[in-house]
Structures are given as C-alpha cells and as structure tokens.
Design a protein around this motif. Sequence first.
Motif, PDB file in Angstrom:
ATOM      1  N   PRO A 195      -3.385 -14.374  -5.094  1.00 50.21           N
ATOM      2  CA  PRO A 195      -3.810 -13.657  -3.889  1.00 50.21           C
ATOM      3  C   PRO A 195      -5.319 -13.437  -3.923  1.00 50.21           C
ATOM      4  O   PRO A 195      -5.926 -13.452  -4.993  1.00 50.21           O
ATOM      5  N   LEU A 196      -5.929 -13.246  -2.740  1.00 50.05           N
ATOM      6  CA  LEU A 196      -7.359 -12.932  -2.699  1.00 50.05           C
ATOM      7  C   LEU A 196      -7.557 -11.654  -3.500  1.00 50.05           C
ATOM      8  O   LEU A 196      -6.897 -10.651  -3.255  1.00 50.05           O
ATOM      9  N   ARG A 224      -8.729  -7.252  -2.153  1.00 41.70           N
ATOM     10  CA  ARG A 224      -7.602  -7.122  -1.221  1.00 41.70           C
ATOM     11  C   ARG A 224      -8.043  -6.829   0.209  1.00 41.70           C
ATOM     12  O   ARG A 224      -8.825  -5.939   0.463  1.00 41.70           O
ATOM     13  N   ILE A 225      -7.491  -7.586   1.107  1.00 39.08           N
ATOM     14  CA  ILE A 225      -7.773  -7.386   2.519  1.00 39.08           C
ATOM     15  C   ILE A 225      -7.170  -6.057   2.933  1.00 39.08           C
ATOM     16  O   ILE A 225      -6.028  -5.763   2.618  1.00 39.08           O
ATOM     17  N   SER A 226      -7.972  -5.232   3.592  1.00 40.17           N
ATOM     18  CA  SER A 226      -7.615  -3.826   3.802  1.00 40.17           C
ATOM     19  C   SER A 226      -6.412  -3.645   4.705  1.00 40.17           C
ATOM     20  O   SER A 226      -6.033  -4.531   5.450  1.00 40.17           O
ATOM     21  N   ARG A 227      -5.868  -2.507   4.669  1.00 40.11           N
ATOM     22  CA  ARG A 227      -4.810  -2.031   5.554  1.00 40.11           C
ATOM     23  C   ARG A 227      -3.467  -2.726   5.375  1.00 40.11           C
ATOM     24  O   ARG A 227      -2.508  -2.392   6.030  1.00 40.11           O
ATOM     25  N   ARG A 228      -3.438  -3.788   4.528  1.00 39.65           N
ATOM     26  CA  ARG A 228      -2.130  -4.351   4.246  1.00 39.65           C
ATOM     27  C   ARG A 228      -1.369  -3.361   3.397  1.00 39.65           C
ATOM     28  O   ARG A 228      -1.948  -2.666   2.560  1.00 39.65           O
ATOM     29  N   LYS A 229      -0.096  -3.324   3.606  1.00 43.00           N
ATOM     30  CA  LYS A 229       0.710  -2.388   2.824  1.00 43.00           C
ATOM     31  C   LYS A 229       1.715  -3.182   1.999  1.00 43.00           C
ATOM     32  O   LYS A 229       2.306  -4.131   2.472  1.00 43.00           O
ATOM     33  N   LEU A 230       1.890  -2.735   0.774  1.00 46.77           N
ATOM     34  CA  LEU A 230       3.014  -3.245   0.000  1.00 46.77           C
ATOM     35  C   LEU A 230       4.251  -2.571   0.559  1.00 46.77           C
ATOM     36  O   LEU A 230       4.249  -1.375   0.835  1.00 46.77           O
ATOM     37  N   GLU A 238     -15.885  -4.276   6.880  1.00 47.41           N
ATOM     38  CA  GLU A 238     -15.646  -3.598   5.607  1.00 47.41           C
ATOM     39  C   GLU A 238     -16.027  -4.521   4.468  1.00 47.41           C
ATOM     40  O   GLU A 238     -15.947  -5.736   4.597  1.00 47.41           O
ATOM     41  N   LYS A 239     -16.372  -3.930   3.337  1.00 47.64           N
ATOM     42  CA  LYS A 239     -16.729  -4.804   2.222  1.00 47.64           C
ATOM     43  C   LYS A 239     -15.474  -5.483   1.676  1.00 47.64           C
ATOM     44  O   LYS A 239     -14.358  -5.018   1.895  1.00 47.64           O
ATOM     45  N   GLY A 240     -15.700  -6.608   1.020  1.00 45.75           N
ATOM     46  CA  GLY A 240     -14.580  -7.432   0.559  1.00 45.75           C
ATOM     47  C   GLY A 240     -14.687  -8.802   1.200  1.00 45.75           C
ATOM     48  O   GLY A 240     -15.776  -9.231   1.601  1.00 45.75           O
ATOM     49  N   TRP A 241     -13.557  -9.480   1.291  1.00 45.29           N
ATOM     50  CA  TRP A 241     -13.577 -10.835   1.822  1.00 45.29           C
ATOM     51  C   TRP A 241     -13.804 -10.853   3.330  1.00 45.29           C
ATOM     52  O   TRP A 241     -13.147 -10.129   4.068  1.00 45.29           O
ATOM     53  N   ILE A 242     -14.726 -11.673   3.760  1.00 46.18           N
ATOM     54  CA  ILE A 242     -15.009 -11.868   5.182  1.00 46.18           C
ATOM     55  C   ILE A 242     -15.048 -13.371   5.443  1.00 46.18           C
ATOM     56  O   ILE A 242     -15.757 -14.093   4.741  1.00 46.18           O
ATOM     57  N   PRO A 297       6.572  -7.906  -1.676  1.00 45.17           N
ATOM     58  CA  PRO A 297       6.872  -7.807  -0.245  1.00 45.17           C
ATOM     59  C   PRO A 297       5.759  -7.026   0.448  1.00 45.17           C
ATOM     60  O   PRO A 297       5.294  -6.021  -0.081  1.00 45.17           O
ATOM     61  N   ASP A 350      -5.169  -7.524   9.744  1.00 51.88           N
ATOM     62  CA  ASP A 350      -5.017  -8.196   8.440  1.00 51.88           C
ATOM     63  C   ASP A 350      -4.968  -9.710   8.632  1.00 51.88           C
ATOM     64  O   ASP A 350      -5.669 -10.458   7.945  1.00 51.88           O
ATOM     65  N   GLU A 359      -0.241 -15.006  -0.836  1.00 49.57           N
ATOM     66  CA  GLU A 359      -0.560 -13.583  -0.899  1.00 49.57           C
ATOM     67  C   GLU A 359       0.621 -12.753  -1.395  1.00 49.57           C
ATOM     68  O   GLU A 359       0.437 -11.822  -2.177  1.00 49.57           O
TER      69      GLU A 359
END
Lengths: 410, 410
Positions: free
Chosen positions: A8-9, A12-18, A301-305, B123, B130, B182
């Motif tokens: 995975p990147l 972590r791309i924000s706001r994704r939830k496990l 946001e900082k991180g992957w763009i 999951p 996202d 991912e």
Amino acid sequence: MDIGKDKPLSGRISRRKLLGGAATAAVVLVQTATGKAFQAGVSVAELDDPTKIPGVLPGTVGTRSSFEQPVKKPSPTSSRTPLQDLYGTLTPSDLHYERHHGGVPAIDPAKFELVIHGMVERPMVFTLADLKRFPSVSRLAFLECSGNYRGANDGKITPQDICGLTSQSEWTGVALSTLFREVGVSEKATWFLAEGGDAAVMTRSVPMSKGWKDAIIAYAQNGEAVRPEQGYPARLFLPGWEGNTSIKWIRRIEISDQPFMTREETSKYTEQVGPAKIRQFSFTMDARSIITYPSYPARVEKGWIEIRGIAWSGRGKISRVEVSTDAGKSWHLAALQEPVLDKSLTAFRYLWQWNGGPTEIMSRAVDETGYVQPFYKQLLAARGGNMGYHFNPVTAWYLQSDGQVLFRST
Amino acid sequence: MDIGKDKPLSGRISRRKLLGGAATAAVVLVQTATGKAFQAGVSVAELDDPTKIPGVLPGTVGTRSSFEQPVKKPSPTSSRTPLQDLYGTLTPSDLHYERHHGGVPAIDPAKFELVIHGMVERPMVFTLADLKRFPSVSRLAFLECSGNYRGANDGKITPQDICGLTSQSEWTGVALSTLFREVGVSEKATWFLAEGGDAAVMTRSVPMSKGWKDAIIAYAQNGEAVRPEQGYPARLFLPGWEGNTSIKWIRRIEISDQPFMTREETSKYTEQVGPAKIRQFSFTMDARSIITYPSYPARVEKGWIEIRGIAWSGRGKISRVEVSTDAGKSWHLAALQEPVLDKSLTAFRYLWQWNGGPTEIMSRAVDETGYVQPFYKQLLAARGGNMGYHFNPVTAWYLQSDGQVLFRST
C-alpha cells in the motif's frame, strides 16, 4: 514512483477508514442482495439510503448531477473552460471555451450556404446537406485562443483564468482539400480568405498549404452537431492553429494569390516581439502545459499527491512533460496518458509525496519538434518586454505550509 | 475508391449550385468585411441575415441548437443512443444509453463510500475524495448492454432501435488493481462481487483477473464527473465486457474464491446456446458493426453515397470492416478512422456510387483475434435457434429504388 503490487502507499491517503476501526461508528448488519451479511464500521441510516427508494427512470436526455455544476467564466467577448474541474482530455461541448467578435448568430441550417470562389475553375455554393454527402473525416484536437494568458499578483487565479481558452473536441466534417478539388482551385493560388456569418463577419487569410494539409469544414463536434457557440451549422477547423483562424459559422471562402490583410491580421492578432518588430501570421500555437491539480483554489494535505495536468502543441505530438516540485531546481518525467495524439490535449501525471513544507510545483511541455515551453521571464525577454498573443509560459503553483495553493509567475 | 486530386466527383453531389448558374436566383452584390465585392448567384435577404444582428453573448454553459434535438428512446428500464444522428466515435454524455434495474439513485457525493472487504488483509472504506487522491487512469472505450439486439419485420427500425445500447466515453478513475494492493487482496482470491447502491442493489461476480487487468473505479466521464445515469459519483468500468457487469453507483466490493451466483448471473444474463445448454459468465462483447448512414428512416438519392458506421469489439482492436453493396455477394474494405483503439468504437467509411437500383448494403467487423461478425442466420443456428444476450448479427439495409432505406435481417 514505483508501487509494488502488494504494497500500500506508505503515506496513507487521508480519511480512509479501516473497516471496524472507527470506534464511534455504529456497527450494523447490512443485508445484501446476495443474501450475505457483513459487518460494516459505518452507520447506514435507512432514511437517506438510496437503495430504499426507487430511482428515477431513464429519460430522453441526461443531466448533470446537481452536486456538479462546472461553469465557464463569461465576459462580453469570451468564456473560459473550467480546466481545474475537468478530468482526462475531453471538454464537454457545453463547457468548450467561447471567443466571439460579434456574439453567437442564430443560423437556420436549411438556409446555410458556403460559397467558394476566386481563383477556381467552378465557383460553387454548398448547402449543409451537400457538405455532409462528401467523404468525411474525424479528428480529436485541441482548439486554443491565441490570447490565452493571464496572471495575478496575489496568486488567486485558477487554470480557468490563466489558460481556460483551451478546449478539446472530436471534430467531424469534410476535408477542405476535397472541396478545393471540387471547385478546381488554381495552381497559382497561395492564400484563401475564410469569412464567418456572424455579426462581425469575422475574416482571416490562411495559406493554401494549410487548407490542403489538414483543414476541415466541421459540422460535428463530440459526436453531435457543432454547438451554436462553436460555429453551428459549420465552421472551419485548422488543427494546431490559433483559434480565431478556425472561422466559425463559415459562409465564404475566397481563393487568392495573396493574403487579404483583414482587420484581424493587421490591427489584431499580431504581436510585438521587439522594440521595432511585429510578428504577423503567427498561426501555430506553441507547446504548453499546465498543472490542473493541485491548483488554486485547492488546499491540499501533506502526503501523496498525484500532480495532474494537460499538455498540448500546435506542432504535433507532446514528446514529454517534465514536472518540478522544488521550484525548478530539478525536473522529473511525468507519465503521459496514451494515446498521445497529434495536436491533441495530452494528460500527464506525476505521483509525489509532499512533506508539507512550502514549495513551488510546475510543469513544462516538450513537443516532437524539440520545442521546450519557456518560463515567463524568458518569454518576456524574447518578446522585447512585450506581453501579447502566443504567450505560453510555464505556470508554477506555490504550496503554502497550510496547504493553500497559489499561482506564481515564472 | 480513388479520387484524383484535381478531379471532382463525377456523379455530382446533388443540390450544389454553380455560382451564377441558377437562373432564378437574384444576383446581388455582397459587401464583405475586407471591402471586396463579389457576385453571388444567391439572394441575401437582409431581414434574415444573421450578420446584421448582434449575436448572443458568451454564457456559463452552452446549449444545443434548437434545430438539433437528438433524443434517447426511453422505456421504464432503458434508453437508447440515437446512433443514426451521431458522427465520429464519441457519445455526448447526455445521450449515453441507460439500462437500470432500479432507476437512477440520488447519491450525495459527500456521503459516498466504497467498502472493500472479504479475502483481504485490511478491509477498508474509501470516500470519493480518497478515490480521487489515488493515481488515476483514463481510457476511451465503448460500453454495451449484452441485450442489445432488436429486429423488425416491416424494416422500419433505426440503428438506435437495433443496437442503441452502445455508447462511448472517455472514462477516468482509479485502477481497481491499485485498490486491490491497498487492501492487500489474498493470493487465493479468484472472484469479487461488485454491488451497486441503487434500489436494485445490482450485483455481479467478476473474476479477479479482470480486476487486476484493466478494471477502473470511474468517477469521471468525457472530462467531467460521471453523470447520474452512468453511476454518479463512481462506478465500476470493465472495458469490453457486457454493460451490466460495470456496476454503477458502486458501493461494495467483496473479495472471494468463488462466484456469488447472484440473480443477475443465474436467472438473468445467461443465454441458451443449444437445446440443453446454457452459457453463464459470458462476459466479453463480441465484435460488431452497424452502418449508421444510410439507415432507416433516411431516404437517399442515387449517385455518390459515403456509407458510414461504427464497429467495436470487446476483445481488442477492430482489424477491418468489410462492406457489401450487393447483398453480401462481394465485400470491400472500408476505411477506418485513426486512431483505432483497443475496445473502442471505430468509425468506418466506404464511398460508393449507387445506380438507383434496389440493393442491400451491409457491414461486418473483424477484430484482431480474427473473430468475424456473423450473419443473423448463422448466429441463430449456432445458438440452437435461440435469440438472447450477446446477439450481434450483421445488419443489412435495403435500398428501395425510390431511395427509402429499410432494415433487413441477415
């Protein structure tokens, strides 16, 4: 940037939830159509669950979502494509830029006629039905106004403001060369006049060589009839050339052995390139690119763009786009979306991890002739300090540490 | 067909006029913007001359000409693209065909979530934001419903009626393979379930191999956000596969090691191919073509006719389209419009001189795998006399001596 198949990147791309990882979310059982049940870490409120309400039935013509209302920015003479709201390489026809010299005329297609006369064996008049009976040709190509540059000292300017007089369509029509053969153009002819049926009776002189090579009398755009703002029912289309030469609402072509020196090629659409030098008949649009994401007014946001944009050249294909994320100190090759087509918008992408520190990002296009998109200062110096038509500088975006993106001149 | 550079088409295209050659037309002097005057054999009435009236100013969003109002033909479950009214290879987004199982849901993009779970390490739930932050991909490709055939005994049926459940768009989104990485898909996974957020909670099982290869979670179509009818705010897109598998309004993907045997792959979307044989998971759309001009309800004149149409294949590129103008006795290679793209509508053209005698014209597509589009009777025989999904016969058009074009089964 290489992303391993099973990796995975890492930023972590924000706001994704496990799933199940959000402690505040109610855990509910969702019954699916297949009879299987699963636990989801998100609450599903029946009241606003669209699966509980029969949807809208198919209609005669579709519509945009009410949540998506991209608009052009109109002035009395032009309106600009919202490049920052678009994806890929096509421009929806209703968002194609406009630049008119006398507004959009209302033309009854049954009354449309195109006259071709002058240095020809058989001066002729063609109806729209006539044009459609000839062998047809389609091509995907950009169209750009030659006066397509704006800057702003406060940085609060979007891609739409900076170069929104660029759009792309699939154009279909009859090759002008077919009509040239039909009327029997004289071998001595070197220029033709194209005249529009608008209130400005817009006119430009075009070298015969362009007419023979790839000019189209286009009656269709993006699969349907050309839109009124784009020249309905038929327009001249000159791939890669400044937009004003692709005369809309075409009604007359006069074949000659000299340019006609119309208002639009003497007092307008020439550019001062030195203290005592003016350039005329500067038809071809130079290579250009712009990053459309991120761009003002976005806040990132900082991180992957994924840095995304479009590049194009009136001279042929884009051979590469280079992206800098350190204000021009180093450059990296962007990925180009296939197919890369001649005189066509080309989407580019560059995946970058932003550390949150202030920096400038920028792109520059290189076309198959080796032409390199210049910086603003280089361009201004080459033009003897004059800004004007065919102004295609590298555009930079300044990323503030709070994520706000602002325009920067180069 | 070879047209010499200086030779006009000998069977003159009708209604064109030689300038000054129409004795009944008033000869007037037309003053042009360049100050030159010419004699035109057509009268110019000032009252309906659009050059005498200032035109409409640029707007925020363009519109179709009131003279051009192509429409889809809706039923309660589908609406069909008016192929006979279109040019080139693109379908305007508002004319893209529709096929819904529970209507078009209204989905707030801020509330959109895509769950990916099942045989995965992590999951996860992805918001629309996202999805847009991941590396993106665009591709031009057709989409076709597997139930895309109709005939008519009286011949009064248009391309829209026959196979209007075919459209083409440029789709942009995130590759599903990126999301698979991912969430950490299990190596033992062989199928995934795709579930839509419509009132039907439409579900299909898809082999993982397709997901890894070229599946897209698409959030954009033809440059802008996906239209509601096409799955706003995001849909699955499986290039070349039957349309119903490209689940719209995607909300859940479950990774598994077996197919889920949903309603849409057991009682529906299977086809009887023999007296005791039913085909299931017949995903790929076979090669097909149709002549869109001339077609019913057109009436044509004798002389030169450019036969035009579209061809496509779910297996790859179209390698050739053959056209017959003598009811299938002889076949000729049609010209293909470049670029010919993988799993994409390809425009074909064949210039033909009609002598006015009754005949049948037809086209057949051949794709890069060597697959040849079958005749109706061949297809029916191969399917044991059963019509059903994946029915892609050669379509013929009968030209009556009065020029009326009518559908003919092959």
